[in-house]
Design a protein around this motif. Structure first.
Motif, short mmCIF file in Angstrom:
data_model
loop_
_atom_site.label_atom_id
_atom_site.label_comp_id
_atom_site.label_asym_id
_atom_site.label_seq_id
_atom_site.Cartn_x
_atom_site.Cartn_y
_atom_site.Cartn_z
N PHE A 1 0.85 -1.19 0.00
CA PHE A 1 0.00 0.00 0.00
C PHE A 1 0.89 1.24 0.00
O PHE A 1 1.82 1.34 0.80
CB PHE A 1 -0.89 -0.01 1.24
N GLU A 2 0.62 2.15 -0.91
CA GLU A 2 1.41 3.37 -0.98
C GLU A 2 0.48 4.58 -1.07
O GLU A 2 -0.62 4.49 -1.63
CB GLU A 2 2.35 3.35 -2.19
N VAL A 3 0.94 5.69 -0.50
CA VAL A 3 0.16 6.92 -0.52
C VAL A 3 0.84 7.94 -1.42
O VAL A 3 2.04 8.20 -1.28
CB VAL A 3 0.00 7.50 0.90
N VAL A 4 0.07 8.47 -2.35
CA VAL A 4 0.54 9.57 -3.20
C VAL A 4 -0.50 10.68 -3.06
O VAL A 4 -1.57 10.62 -3.69
CB VAL A 4 0.69 9.15 -4.67
N PRO A 5 -0.23 11.70 -2.24
CA PRO A 5 -1.19 12.79 -2.08
C PRO A 5 -1.40 13.53 -3.39
O PRO A 5 -0.47 13.70 -4.18
CB PRO A 5 -0.52 13.70 -1.04
N VAL A 6 -2.65 13.91 -3.63
CA VAL A 6 -2.99 14.66 -4.85
C VAL A 6 -3.79 15.89 -4.45
O VAL A 6 -4.76 15.79 -3.70
CB VAL A 6 -3.83 13.79 -5.82
N ASN A 7 -3.36 17.04 -4.95
CA ASN A 7 -4.14 18.27 -4.76
C ASN A 7 -4.04 19.11 -6.02
O ASN A 7 -3.34 18.74 -6.98
CB ASN A 7 -3.66 19.05 -3.52
N LYS A 8 -4.74 20.23 -6.03
CA LYS A 8 -4.80 21.03 -7.26
C LYS A 8 -3.45 21.60 -7.66
O LYS A 8 -3.25 21.97 -8.82
CB LYS A 8 -5.80 22.17 -7.09
N GLU B 1 2.88 16.27 -10.95
CA GLU B 1 3.90 15.50 -10.25
C GLU B 1 3.31 14.23 -9.64
O GLU B 1 3.93 13.15 -9.68
CB GLU B 1 4.55 16.34 -9.14
N ALA B 2 2.10 14.34 -9.06
CA ALA B 2 1.48 13.19 -8.41
C ALA B 2 1.19 12.08 -9.41
O ALA B 2 1.50 10.91 -9.16
CB ALA B 2 0.19 13.61 -7.71
N TYR B 3 0.64 12.44 -10.57
CA TYR B 3 0.30 11.40 -11.54
C TYR B 3 1.52 10.86 -12.26
O TYR B 3 1.52 9.71 -12.71
CB TYR B 3 -0.77 11.90 -12.50
N ALA B 4 2.56 11.66 -12.35
CA ALA B 4 3.82 11.13 -12.87
C ALA B 4 4.37 10.07 -11.91
O ALA B 4 4.90 9.02 -12.34
CB ALA B 4 4.83 12.25 -13.06
N LYS B 5 4.22 10.32 -10.60
CA LYS B 5 4.67 9.36 -9.60
C LYS B 5 3.82 8.09 -9.63
O LYS B 5 4.34 6.96 -9.58
CB LYS B 5 4.59 9.99 -8.20
N ALA C 1 -11.09 1.96 -7.73
CA ALA C 1 -12.07 1.39 -6.80
C ALA C 1 -12.59 2.50 -5.89
O ALA C 1 -12.29 2.54 -4.71
CB ALA C 1 -11.45 0.25 -6.00
N ARG C 2 -13.35 3.43 -6.49
CA ARG C 2 -13.80 4.65 -5.84
C ARG C 2 -12.61 5.54 -5.49
O ARG C 2 -12.42 5.95 -4.35
CB ARG C 2 -14.65 4.35 -4.60
N TYR C 3 -11.83 5.83 -6.52
CA TYR C 3 -10.73 6.78 -6.41
C TYR C 3 -11.30 8.15 -6.75
O TYR C 3 -11.67 8.41 -7.89
CB TYR C 3 -9.61 6.40 -7.39
N MET C 4 -11.40 9.01 -5.75
CA MET C 4 -12.16 10.25 -5.89
C MET C 4 -11.29 11.41 -6.39
O MET C 4 -11.28 12.51 -5.84
CB MET C 4 -12.82 10.60 -4.55
N GLN C 5 -10.56 11.14 -7.45
CA GLN C 5 -9.76 12.16 -8.12
C GLN C 5 -9.98 12.01 -9.62
O GLN C 5 -10.21 10.89 -10.12
CB GLN C 5 -8.27 12.01 -7.80
N ILE C 6 -9.87 13.11 -10.35
CA ILE C 6 -9.98 13.07 -11.80
C ILE C 6 -8.58 12.89 -12.38
O ILE C 6 -7.69 13.72 -12.14
CB ILE C 6 -10.63 14.36 -12.35
N LEU C 7 -8.37 11.81 -13.11
CA LEU C 7 -7.07 11.56 -13.71
C LEU C 7 -6.77 12.60 -14.78
O LEU C 7 -7.67 13.06 -15.48
CB LEU C 7 -7.04 10.15 -14.33
N THR C 8 -5.51 12.94 -14.93
CA THR C 8 -5.13 13.90 -15.96
C THR C 8 -5.17 13.24 -17.34
O THR C 8 -5.02 12.02 -17.47
CB THR C 8 -3.71 14.44 -15.71
N GLU C 9 -5.37 14.05 -18.37
CA GLU C 9 -5.40 13.52 -19.74
C GLU C 9 -4.08 12.86 -20.09
O GLU C 9 -4.05 11.83 -20.77
CB GLU C 9 -5.72 14.64 -20.73
N ASP C 10 -2.98 13.42 -19.64
CA ASP C 10 -1.66 12.85 -19.93
C ASP C 10 -1.54 11.46 -19.33
O ASP C 10 -1.03 10.53 -19.98
CB ASP C 10 -0.57 13.77 -19.38
#
Length: 288
Positions: free
Chosen positions: A144-151, A156-160, A174-183
């Motif tokens: 289990f790993e945590v990658v914080p995501v904010n505006k 950087e978060a999605y690259a990680k 599985a109910r990931y409440m963030q919008i993935l970037t187009e990249d």
């Protein structure tokens, strides 16, 4: 891995519908010494439409013969019918990564089914933007790993996350409440499955079950779909609904809705792992 699994393959085919396709595929496999154990097909029109086929077969010494089989099928069958196709070996176990936030019902359903052998894959890791579910995941022996995501840090978060998920064949939200970037999405074409309530687009945003309650809905449900760069518009894999009445509370709607979500997502993931899905433009053909 038993000998049956080691010698089992699946062939998925899409092409223009023409006479002779079934005969060409089955004759090819017969002359290779293969035994067809399942064959499903679908045509969009009686004549001249699109044709879809899923074939599962057994062939001795499949591992060592795979490359020769691919080349021979491409030259003798696929080119003749201008097929889009892929051959997968059941013994090549798919690797799956999961993204989740704080709500655990969809995640735990996947982990439970996997632990009981109901999902033929290797779950490599779970990544969240919160710490909340660490113990639940690690109790299943899964990293289990945590990658914080904010505006401010999305790129950087999605690259990680992309770096951490490399080597997986499928990602599951599985109910990931963030919008993935187009990249990010563009790097995983038709390799990300999402689950959400079927209230979209009527009840967008926060607390959809409260919105549904206030509107007096009579059906609630869930939709599993592939993720594309167009938000919540990817090809639909599976849906289900349950009937409700005026006397359901918000909590009862949420409980029932989450039951639908967990089962719809699990079915969609299982069908992907078993090579039962062919994406055709904005739609899917699902052989069950």
């Amino acid at each position: 891995m038993n000998m049956t699994t080691a010698n089992t393959a699946r062939l998925l085919i899409t092409c223009e519908d023409k006479p002779g396709i079934v005969q060409a595929v089955s004759s090819f496999l017969y002359h290779q010494g293969a035994n067809i154990t399942a064959l499903d097909q679908y045509a969009t029109e009686a004549q001249g439409g699109r044709y879809f086929m899923r074939v599962e077969f057994e062939l001795e010494h499949l591992q060592s013969r795979k490359e020769s089989l691919l080349q021979t099928f491409a030259a003798n069958v696929a080119e003749r019918y201008a097929m889009q196709w892929r051959l997968t070996l059941v013994s090549d176990i798919k690797k799956v990564g999961i993204l989740v936030s704080k709500v655990d019902h969809a995640l735990l359903e996947l982990l439970w089914r996997h632990a009981r052998g109901g999902l033929p894959c290797e779950i490599t890791k779970v990544i969240s933007n919160h710490e909340d579910l660490r113990e639940s995941v690690e109790n299943f022996g899964i990293p289990f790993e945590v990658v914080p995501v904010n505006k401010d840090n999305k790129a950087e978060a999605y690259a990680k996350i992309d770096e951490l998920m490399q080597g997986n064949d499928l990602l599951v939200l599985a109910r990931y409440m963030q919008i993935l970037t187009e990249d990010f999405v563009s790097k995983w074409p038709m390799q990300v499955i999402n689950i959400h309530h079927s209230f979209l687009p009527a009840f967008v945003g926060a607390n959809p079950y409260k919105q549904a309650y206030e509107k007096g809905v009579k059906l609630i449900g869930a939709t599993a779909h592939y993720v594309t760069t167009e938000l919540d518009q990817g090809p639909i894999i599976e849906q289900d609904v349950e009937r409700v009445s005026h006397d359901f509370t918000v909590e009862q709607l949420r409980d029932l809705g989450q039951d639908v979500e967990r089962n719809v997502l699990a079915r969609a993931v299982k069908w992907h792992l078993e090579d039962r899905i062919i994406v055709d433009g904005h739609k899917t053909v699902v052989f069950q």
